[in-house]
Design an enzyme around this catalytic site. Structure first.
Site, mmCIF file in Angstrom:
data_model
loop_
_atom_site.group_PDB
_atom_site.id
_atom_site.type_symbol
_atom_site.label_atom_id
_atom_site.label_comp_id
_atom_site.label_asym_id
_atom_site.label_seq_id
_atom_site.Cartn_x
_atom_site.Cartn_y
_atom_site.Cartn_z
ATOM 1 N N SER C 19 0.853 -1.180 0.000
ATOM 2 C CA SER C 19 0.000 0.000 0.000
ATOM 3 C C SER C 19 0.892 1.234 0.000
ATOM 4 C CB SER C 19 -0.941 -0.055 1.194
ATOM 5 O OG SER C 19 -1.925 0.913 1.066
ATOM 6 N N HIS C 46 -3.420 -1.025 -2.775
ATOM 7 C CA HIS C 46 -4.686 -0.358 -2.439
ATOM 8 C C HIS C 46 -4.905 0.844 -3.330
ATOM 9 C CE1 HIS C 46 -4.489 -2.161 1.854
ATOM 10 N NE2 HIS C 46 -4.955 -3.003 0.962
ATOM 11 N N ASP C 139 -3.791 -5.337 6.061
ATOM 12 C CA ASP C 139 -4.249 -6.161 4.943
ATOM 13 C C ASP C 139 -3.050 -6.972 4.447
ATOM 14 O OD1 ASP C 139 -5.881 -7.192 3.004
ATOM 15 O OD2 ASP C 139 -5.696 -5.485 1.638
#
Lengths: 271, 1036, 198
Positions: C19, C46, C139
């Site tokens: 990310s 992301h 995540d």
């Protein structure tokens, strides 16, 4: 070698098909497995087999499970360039028909249907249009028919509406009350909401435009081919097909039957 | 007041009674005056310890009675104790006893109150203890209700707590049966609990009905007799409601306790609420923080993307800059190169200029030379002519005044002058040939005649020189040559002349024979001095002669061979020599038997004057009325549009061959021997194709062709021209599809017919445009015309009908507004008229149509196009589609249907059916199938219209509808509902209804049947199956 | 008998998640791979839902392999870097080919790294390598654990190197057996796994 979860999945889907006549056997397994995993946890089962046992005996549970088997995520004017391209490329063509038929295949909770209805109204075509909105999930269809959406989503919808080339304000088409927005009832005067499965049912009408967006991604290759064939057969000569932003005919045998009208926006025209 | 009585010991009661009885007994046995009754104070004192306040009073009362009874029962006074005193004493005692009793009564009550306060306090403390700590709502509620029940000694209880929506939810229970009934969630005002919540007042219910708040234990279940429902409040807000079921009567203390704890519990519950909401908010905040973080992350990713992009852009900019610099360098380089090139170009131009100049100079020089030669010939010939004439006059010596010697001189002058003239002629010839000025005139030349001429010329010469001359012609020599006869003779004369000149003895022979490659050879062989091989070439050069022969024993200019060779080359041949010195020589001339000249045009031996079509004009041909009987062909019974061939040909034999061939290929054939009859037949029958001869007795074929192409109705018919003469160019330009020159072989004719067939069969499609506005019509013609598509256009309905009747049309484009009729009427008339073909119709209109109009049009029109920005495109698509369909789709489905129409079955004839269907494609398909079977169809687009149609059909005296075909999925009212509605009406209960649906599931079928359908057919509809279904269900 | 010198690959695919800071890290990781790298590399970063993504172009500048955004049902091919499109979850399905989904966000993200990793573990079993790069939430941790549980090799970018350390740290915590290394070293390790050696 099939793993145990694979066998369980197959058996569950077979059981559902035999008992409820909903055919999920040729759905893409990756995301289906994921959603059914969530369902197993939600319904407190130990495994897919456990879920199967319960679902066969409990019709209400199956109704709830449908919410996991199908994906009911939809937005109004999702992917605004698509709708803008519809206005630019497809509407002038639709205008040449005395009466226009549009099929929203896999309409889910109806956001797409209302988006198209608004678009057609703004183009002055809604009065001579008939929209077929079909889905296999009765709960989703009921929600679609009601046309009531959370007020908190309306800001995002409005933004998308304007980006899609809306000529007015989205607020013209809904009434807000409490925490929800009710869409103008006259928008659905020419909409037929119906239970129809791309998997098991046949063509029911000839239409000039089919949108089937983010539905085929849940099908496996063979089912996708079958469904595309169905959509193609429903289209009139030179009719249009609209797909989701990342769906493509590139890997399909039906590619030859269509030409690209708007490549990026995924609008195809039947040859 | 029972709660606190229960605790008093039985022993105390016994002690009181026993003590009273004992005192009484003593009183009875002791005489009056003994104050033993004082001991009644003992039970009184004991009664101080009981819990019931009335007991001291009772003791006082009983004691009073006993004291008075003692007066009566005690033995008389012993010692003169006055009885009155005793009575007085006893009275005082009684009074004292009552006084004490009263005090005791007061005392007990005070003590009881204190005791109750303690109990209450204890209760509050216990409840408070239970409320301590952070507990979940249901734990807390269960603890509280448990505590209350235990403390109040109540068997069952429940606690409802208000939730976020203001509803009261049962959170805690005590010994409550699971199925105790009663809602788990109640709204304020609803039921007893709701009522309490609303009024904030405690409610007490005696003698509860059966089943209310049942208590369970392992031993069974019981119901409480009394119920108290009390509000739990915090700062005046009702937070919860507690419900307690009592087996014993409810006491005030219970209520007091409940009331006292209410606020406390309420506050505690509210704080749990607060805490819970706080937790929720905290959670929400956390989630939002996380979401924000993810969004931030996403934004950061976007930023990174953009940065990366801009970095890449910077990179590519740098690259671009570098490239630009490079480009600039290259530019400079290029400029330099361009300059160099320019220089080179200039040089070249200069060189070219020089060259041109030189060429001009050359040309000039050559012109000068020619002019000089021409002039010279003139200038030389004129004086030479005089010299020759005068020398001849002198040599003739008419006056006889010249000496023999003088005559000899004059003869010499004459001979020299002749030589000079020959030389001048030869020079002129040669210069003409070299300048390419000499023109050839090819013609037929008979070899025998040529030989004869040569023989006549050279035999006397040979005889003169005493040598032989033989001319032989090979047997396989073609009798005629095509060449320039004069030039050929000139060459041969030169060769033979030379041969005779250079041969002292022996003979000269000319052999004529063919050579391979279409050549012929003339070999002139002599037995003269011969030519050394090294001189074989030079003898052909101008002004060169064999060395050693320079003394010209036989005269001649020396230009002869040069000219001969040049001429031979011009005739397409050459001259070769084979010889050796003293061995004689052979000069062989080879020329082509057929001279092919560069200019093809004048080659026609007997050019036929080309009849100019313009000159012929239209008025010239008047189509003759066609003899109807005479003709021996297929014109009888030939219908327009049938596969037929028109042969316009006056040669009856050839026409008959065509006729037979046409039959072999499956055409009907009509023969016309004249142009006029041909034109008449063409317009009358509109044949599929025409074969046209150019030479007709009355007019030229080109005129016929032009007339055909000018007549709209036959303009599309392919014409193939067959002729003796060559008019290919004109005919093709005028629109013939092919051209063949006679004579023809059978294969050629077959090929012609095949060409025509190809042209007719898949290719040529005719589109009829019916449009009243001329400019629009033109636009559409331009739009639709393409290879293989012919567009006919008309402006009125009548014309349209006429065209349809006379011509086969593959597709019709119809505007709805016409001057003489409406488009719809036109369509209806087309449908009604049997003689009129009904092609696929595309309605092209600027009007927007309402649904009824559209529905009516749909029965005839295959498609409807509304004019607009994209309509030309769509019109083209639709037309293309239908033209394409004619070949691809018609054969299978449609033709089968057509076949069936012919064998029209009777069962549908005239029957009235209602088709309820909103899908236009199905409407169109089913209508065409069923109507062709003779059924009369009503169309309804949805259930509501179907009901109206049914009512109308039955109502106005017309024939009622006998069978309904009902689609299931329709707007407004679906098929299921419509079928239910139909079945609700008694008069339609037996009306057969067949459901049409796209659904594949068995239960859909059940749904249809349940709604009242007699039968069911799935889409896509199998026509055969549908027909048999209709047959089954249609009332006989 | 011929002796084959060809070294066979130990895995069939590489899945990568990251990310905040991931573009740079991806540049380093993918830049370390040669133009003839034989395995498909699947990347989830992301992305915001509303924008079309520039990720493929951004990464392509730093990488010798062709990079492109996945379309539904696309089969996986060796030597190609696939990036997830925004507003779709990217999954690997049998085939192996890609499957997309528009379900609700997972870990507030769509696409989600966990979704890709778990589906890859399901399809490839031990024959997929997972890499978690820099990022600010967790995540990918669960997905990496799923790959490790199926027996696949797992890597985590060294949190010290990562521009945002939370994501690699969370992955490391959920998956203690993961190799922690710099992106360059991870790149070399992937080459070794592909059978092409470093």
């Amino acid at each position: 070698m099939a793993t145990v979860p694979d066998i369980e999945l197959e058996l569950l889907l077979e059981a559902i098909y035999r008992h409820y006549h909903y055919d999920f056997r040729r759905y893409a397994t990756a995301s289906l497995k994921r959603r059914l995993g969530d369902a197993v946890r939600r319904f407190d089962c130990s495994s897919l087999s456990g879920l199967q046992e319960r679902v066969l005996r409990d019709a209400e549970l199956f109704r709830a499970l449908l919410g996991y088997l199908t994906v009911q995520v939809s937005d109004m004017f999702r992917d605004p360039p698509f709708h803008a391209a519809l206005r630019r490329h497809v509407v002038p063509y639709l205008r040449t028909y005395p009466s226009i038929r549009v099929w929203v295949a896999g309409c889910s909770t109806g956001e797409e249907v209302y988006s198209l209805a608004i678009l057609l109204r703004e183009e002055g075509l809604l009065d001579r249009s008939l929209l077929y909105a079909t889905d296999i999930n009765p709960d989703a269809l009921r929600a679609a028919e009601a046309g009531v959406y959370g007020l908190d989503r309306m800001a995002q919808f409005s933004e998308a509406y304007l980006a899609a080339g809306g000529t007015g304000s989205l607020a013209d088409y809904y009434t807000a009350g409490y925490d929800s927005a009710v869409l103008d009832k006259t928008l659905r005067a020419n909409v037929v909401f119906a239970d129809h499965s791309l998997t098991t049912d046949a063509v029911f009408a000839e239409v000039q435009l089919v949108t089937c967006r983010n539905v085929l991604i849940y099908f496996d290759q063979s089912l996708q081919e079958q469904a595309l064939g169905l959509l193609r057969d429903a289209l009139c000569h030179k009719g249009f097909l609209g797909l989701g932003a990342k769906e493509t005919l590139r890997f399909s045998a039906h590619a030859a039957a269509f030409e690209e009208t708007a490549r990026v926006e995924r609008i195809y025209q039947k040859r | 007041m029972g709660r606190f009585e229960r605790t008093e010991p039985v022993l105390l009661r016994v002690a009181i009674i026993v003590s009273m009885a004992l005192v009484f007994w003593i009183d009875v046995i002791t005489p009056l005056g003994v104050a033993e009754w004082v001991f009644y104070m003992a039970p009184m004192a004991l009664s101080l310890f009981v819990w019931r306040a009335w007991i001291p009073l009772l003791v006082a009362a009983v004691s009073s009675l006993l004291i008075w009874a003692g007066v009566l029962l005690s033995p008389p006074v012993v010692t003169g104790f006055p009885e009155q005193i005793a009575v007085v004493n006893r009275t005082i005692g009684v009074l004292a006893l009552w006084g004490v009793a009263f005090i005791a009564w007061q005392f007990i009550r005070t003590r009881r109150a204190a005791r109750e306060r303690d109990w209450l306090r204890e209760g509050l403390t216990q409840v408070a203890t239970r409320l301590q700590g952070e507990q979940a709502l249901d734990d807390l509620a269960t603890a509280v209700v448990g505590c209350l029940c235990e403390y109040l000694d109540v068997p069952v209880g429940a606690l409802h707590v208000v939730d976020a929506e203001g509803k009261f939810r049962r959170e805690g229970t005590y010994a409550l049966a699971d199925d105790a009934g009663g809602p788990k969630v109640v709204s304020p005002g609803e039921g007893l609990i709701g009522e309490v919540a609303r009024t904030r007042r405690l409610v007490r219910m005696e003698d509860v009905p059966e089943g209310y708040l049942a208590v369970t234990s392992a031993l069974g279940r019981a119901k409480p007799r009394h119920v108290v429902v009390a509000p739990l409040t915090a700062d005046g807000d009702v937070i919860g409601v507690v419900e307690l079921g009592f087996f014993h009567a409810v006491e005030r203390a219970d209520l007091d306790l409940i009331a006292a704890t209410a606020e406390q519990i309420g506050v505690a519950l509210r704080s749990v609420h607060y805490r819970r909401r706080l937790e929720t908010l905290l959670l929400e905040t956390q989630r939002q923080a996380e979401r924000m973080q993810v969004q931030q992350e996403e934004l950061r990713v976007v930023n990174e993307e953009l940065e990366e992009q801009s970095r890449a852009l910077r990179d590519s900019q740098a690259r671009l800059e570098a490239q630009q610099a490079e480009l600039e360098q290259t530019n400079v380089q290029l400029e330099e190169q361009a300059e160099a090139l320019e220089r080179q170009r200039d040089d070249l131009a200069r060189a070219q200029g020089h060259l041109v100049e030189k060429a001009n100079d050359l040309g000039r020089a050559s012109r000068y030379k020619s002019e000089f030669l021409a002039n010279m010939s003139h200038e030389l010939r004129t004086p030479l002519n005089s010299a020759l004439i005068l020398s001849k006059l002198l040599a003739d010596n008419k006056h006889g005044n010249l000496t023999a010697e003088q005559v000899e001189w004059a003869a010499s002058i004459y001979a020299a002058g002749n030589d000079l003239l020959m030389l001048i002629n030869d020079i002129l010839d040669l210069s003409r040939i070299e300048a390419g000025r000499m023109e050839l005139a090819p013609d037929a030349l008979e070899v025998a005649a040529l030989c004869e001429t040569l023989r006549r010329t050279f035999v006397p010469l040979a005889r003169e020189r005493k040598i032989g001359l033989t001319i032989t012609v090979a047997d396989d020599m073609p009798p005629t040559l095509t060449t320039d006869p004069l030039r050929l003779q000139q060459i041969l004369r030169n060769l033979l002349g030379n041969a005779i000149k250079f041969t002292e003895r022996g003979e000269v022979a000319l052999d004529v024979g063919p050579r391979p490659g279409g050549m012929v050879a003339f070999a002139v062989r002599d037995t003269g001095i011969g030519i050394p091989s090294e001189q074989h070439e030079s003898i052909f050069e101008a002004f060169r002669q064999m060395e050693g022969v320079g003394n010209r024993p036989a005269g001649g200019t020396g230009l002869g061979l040069t000219i001969s060779r040049e001429l031979a080359r011009r005739l397409g041949g050459d001259i070769r020599v084979t010889s050796a010195s003293g061995q004689g020589s052979t000069f062989t001339l080879t020329v082509p038997a057929e001279l092919v000249t560069d200019a093809a045009a004048p080659s026609t031996p007997t050019p036929t004057p080309t009849p100019s079509p313009a000159a012929v004009g239209r008025a010239v041909i008047t189509p003759q009325p066609v003899p109807t009987v005479a003709a021996d062909d297929d014109r009888c019974g030939l219908r327009p549009g049938e596969r037929s061939l028109l042969v316009i040909e006056d040669d009856r034999r050839f026409a008959r061959i065509l006729y037979d061939l046409a039959h072999e290929l499956g055409y009907r054939c009509v023969l016309a021997p004249t142009a006029a009859e041909g034109l008449a037949l063409a317009t009358q029958y509109v044949p599929s194709a025409i074969v046209l001869d150019m030479h007709l007795p009355d007019h030229s074929g080109l005129a016929v062709l032009e007339e055909l192409k000018r007549t709209p109705t036959v303009r599309h018919v392919p014409v193939h021209v067959v002729s003796v003469a060559d008019y290919a160019q004109q005919a093709l330009e005028m629109g013939a599809v092919g051209y063949l020159q006679k004579p023809l072989r059978r294969e050629d004719i077959e090929a012609v017919l095949r060409t025509l067939e190809r042209r007719i069969e898949p290719g040529m499609r005719r589109v009829l445009v019916v449009e009243d506005v001329a400019t629009q019509r033109q636009h559409m013609e331009t739009l639709l015309r393409s290879d293989g598509v012919e567009v006919l256009s008309v402006g009125t309905g009548a014309e349209a009908l006429a065209t349809l009747a006379s011509t086969s049309i593959d597709c019709m484009v119809l505007d709805l507004s016409l001057p003489d009729t409406s488009g719809l009427d036109l369509l209806e008339r087309m449908a009604a008229d049997d003689g009129c073909a009904f092609p696929p119709v595309i309605v092209y209109t600027g009007r927007s149509l309402d649904r009824d109009e559209e529905q009516r049009l749909r029965r005839f029109a295959s498609s409807i196009v509304i004019k607009g920005a994209r309509s030309p495109e769509r019109l083209l698509d639709e037309v293309t589609l239908f033209l394409h369909q004619v070949e691809s789709r018609l054969p299978q489905e449609q033709q089968r249907i057509l076949r069936e129409v012919r064998s029209r079955e009777a069962f549908l004839d005239g029957r009235r059916l209602l088709l309820v269907e909103d899908d236009v494609r199905n409407v169109f398909a089913l209508t065409s199938v069923l109507e062709q079977k003779g059924a009369r169809l009503e169309i309804a687009r949805n259930g509501r219209e179907a009901l109206t149609a049914l009512e109308r059909a039955g109502g106005d005296g017309s024939a009622p509808i006998e069978l309904v075909l009902m689609d299931v999925m329709m707007p407004e009212m679906d098929g299921i509902t419509a079928m239910r509605e139909i079945r609700r009406r008694p008069e339609w209960r037996k009306l057969p209804v067949i459901a049409l649906t796209a659904m594949a599931m068995a239960d859909d079928r059940d749904k249809c049947l349940a709604a009242g359908a007699n039968d069911y057919i799935t889409k896509p509809i199998d026509v055969d199956k549908l027909l048999s279904l209709i047959k089954v269900w249609l009332p006989k | 008998m011929t002796v084959t010198s060809e070294r066979t690959a130990l895995v069939d695919a590489v899945v990568v998640g990251g990310s905040a800071g991931a573009i740079d890290a991806l540049g380093g990781l993918l830049g370390a791979l040669p133009a003839d790298f034989a395995l498909p590399v699947v990347v989830v970063v992301h992305l915001p839902r509303q924008h079309p993504s520039l990720l493929a172009e951004a990464v392509a500048h730093r990488c010798r392999l062709p990079v492109h955004e996945v379309e539904d049902k696309e089969p996986l091919g060796g030597g190609v870097v696939y990036v997830a499109p925004p507003d779709y979850h990217l999954l690997v399905d049998v085939g192996p080919s890609f499957a997309l989904s528009v379900e609700a966000a997972v870990n507030y993200s769509i696409p989600s790294i966990d979704v890709l990793f778990e589906s890859a573990a399901d399809v490839f079993g031990a024959r997929v390598a997972g890499v978690v790069l820099t990022g600010a939430n967790d995540d990918g941790a669960r997905g990496l654990a799923a790959i490790a549980a199926a027996g696949g090799p797992v890597f985590v970018q060294d949190p010290d190197e990562a521009s945002v350390p939370q994501m690699p740290a969370a992955a490391q915590a959920a998956c203690p057996q993961a190799t922690v290394a710099t992106v360059r070293d991870i790149g070399h390790a992937l080459m070794a796994l592909s059978g092409q050696g470093a």
